[in-house]
Design an enzyme around this catalytic site. Sequence first.
Site, PDB file in Angstrom:
ATOM      1  N   GLY A 159       0.857  -1.191   0.000  1.00  0.00           N
ATOM      2  CA  GLY A 159       0.000   0.000   0.000  1.00  0.00           C
ATOM      3  C   GLY A 159       0.888   1.233   0.000  1.00  0.00           C
ATOM      4  N   ARG A 165       2.264  -4.013  12.392  1.00  0.00           N
ATOM      5  CA  ARG A 165       1.650  -4.364  13.677  1.00  0.00           C
ATOM      6  C   ARG A 165       2.278  -5.658  14.193  1.00  0.00           C
ATOM      7  NH1 ARG A 165       0.166   0.062  13.760  1.00  0.00           N
ATOM      8  NH2 ARG A 165      -1.943   0.912  14.015  1.00  0.00           N
ATOM      9  N   HIS A 219       7.484   1.512  18.861  1.00  0.00           N
ATOM     10  CA  HIS A 219       6.389   1.931  17.973  1.00  0.00           C
ATOM     11  C   HIS A 219       6.445   3.444  17.677  1.00  0.00           C
ATOM     12  CE1 HIS A 219       2.094   0.729  16.570  1.00  0.00           C
ATOM     13  NE2 HIS A 219       2.614   1.642  15.775  1.00  0.00           N
ATOM     14  N   GLU A 259       2.409  -4.396  23.491  1.00  0.00           N
ATOM     15  CA  GLU A 259       3.132  -3.121  23.544  1.00  0.00           C
ATOM     16  C   GLU A 259       2.683  -2.388  24.790  1.00  0.00           C
ATOM     17  OE1 GLU A 259       2.648  -0.916  19.930  1.00  0.00           O
ATOM     18  OE2 GLU A 259       3.512  -2.498  18.710  1.00  0.00           O
TER      19      GLU A 259
HETATM   20  O1  LIG Z   1      -1.132   3.051  12.588  1.00  0.00           O
HETATM   21  C1  LIG Z   1      -0.392   4.016  12.739  1.00  0.00           C
HETATM   22  O2  LIG Z   1      -0.731   5.168  12.462  1.00  0.00           O
HETATM   23  C2  LIG Z   1       0.991   3.819  13.276  1.00  0.00           C
HETATM   24  O3  LIG Z   1       1.243   2.519  13.589  1.00  0.00           O
HETATM   25  C3  LIG Z   1       1.185   4.679  14.502  1.00  0.00           C
HETATM   26  O4  LIG Z   1       1.580   5.896  14.182  1.00  0.00           O
END
Ligand SMILES: O=C(O)[C@H](O)CO
Length: 347
Positions: free
Chosen positions: A183, A265, A313, A294
């Site tokens: 993407g 993720r 993250h 997390e």
């Molecule tokens: O999904 C998101 O925006 C990122 O993982 C966090 O900024």
Amino acid sequence: MIYKRVAAFYRRVVYCKELTRNMSEVGKYSVFITRSDMPDIGVNLLKKECNVKLWEKPSPVPRAEFLKEVAGTNGIYCALTDKIDKELLDAAGPNLKVVATISVGYDHIDVQECKRRGIKIGYTPDVLTDATAELTLALLLSTSRRLPEAQREARTGGWVSWAPTWMTGPGLAGSTVGIVGFGRIGQAVARRVKAFNTSKILYYNRSEKPEAKETGAVKVSFDELLRDSDFVICCAALVSETKEIFNKSAFDKMKNTAVFINTSRGGTVDQDALIEALKTNNIRAAGLDVTTPEPLPLDSPLFKLKNCVILPHIGSATIEARNTMSELTANNILTALNGKDMPAELK
Ligand SMILES: O=C(O)[C@H](O)CO
């Protein structure tokens, strides 16, 4: 006498001001923001037009408080740390019109349940693409060139002299890079790795992406990508099809010189299988910006492995991206509440 009249006049002025204030607030929508440290730019936009209630701490709102605070609210401004499920939507009640998350990922939101109730969902695509792609490259290079390990050596006396084979790692030039999930972020990563003179870029994605032409990236099967890549980068959203897509069988198929990077993720990885693959040198190294859970507990075996680089993250954590994300989240809420098209609605 005159003193009494002046006092009465002032009482009326105060009363009228109060009345006007209350009247202007009657028509206002209420919005609950789940942290006190959301970037000001979006919070201030909301404060101009809505009654804003902010969770008082710069940490995720505890679930019990969250359930209490959302009662009767019209909008929720949340983050990926806040679970928006049936229970939460029930607690908010029928006035809830919009949930907007300051993230591009929305796996913390029960999308079907929101849709069923006619609650709009806002998210923040595009505005964090560059930031996340930059961080992916930083993590890729830190992991392959062993930067945290090298810095530790330099600071703790391990740097005895220049040495020909010490702290070596694989280079990107001439390598094959495989990107899972092609993407916006996957494509931005491809553009960046191309600048390192990679020999081939492969991608695995549900659909063919015409944008791949720009980088010459080639669509392959998941297994082919695992088999042929020197660097495997996960940029895929967490959905049912990608849940633990990186499991034992996937790590077994990778080269044992492969470097694995994950900035999407933690849920896309079977973490025990990854730990095993790293311990047994079934793959060379891993760089993770995301884990399960997390924050990653300090006693996690991942922290003990030299061939694993872990970040907390921070994929989208540039100042510019976070400010724009906050502004977009606020605008998603304001437009949804005013019955207008949202700038970034999750359809
Ligand atoms: O999904 C998101 O925006 C990122 O993982 C966090 O900024």
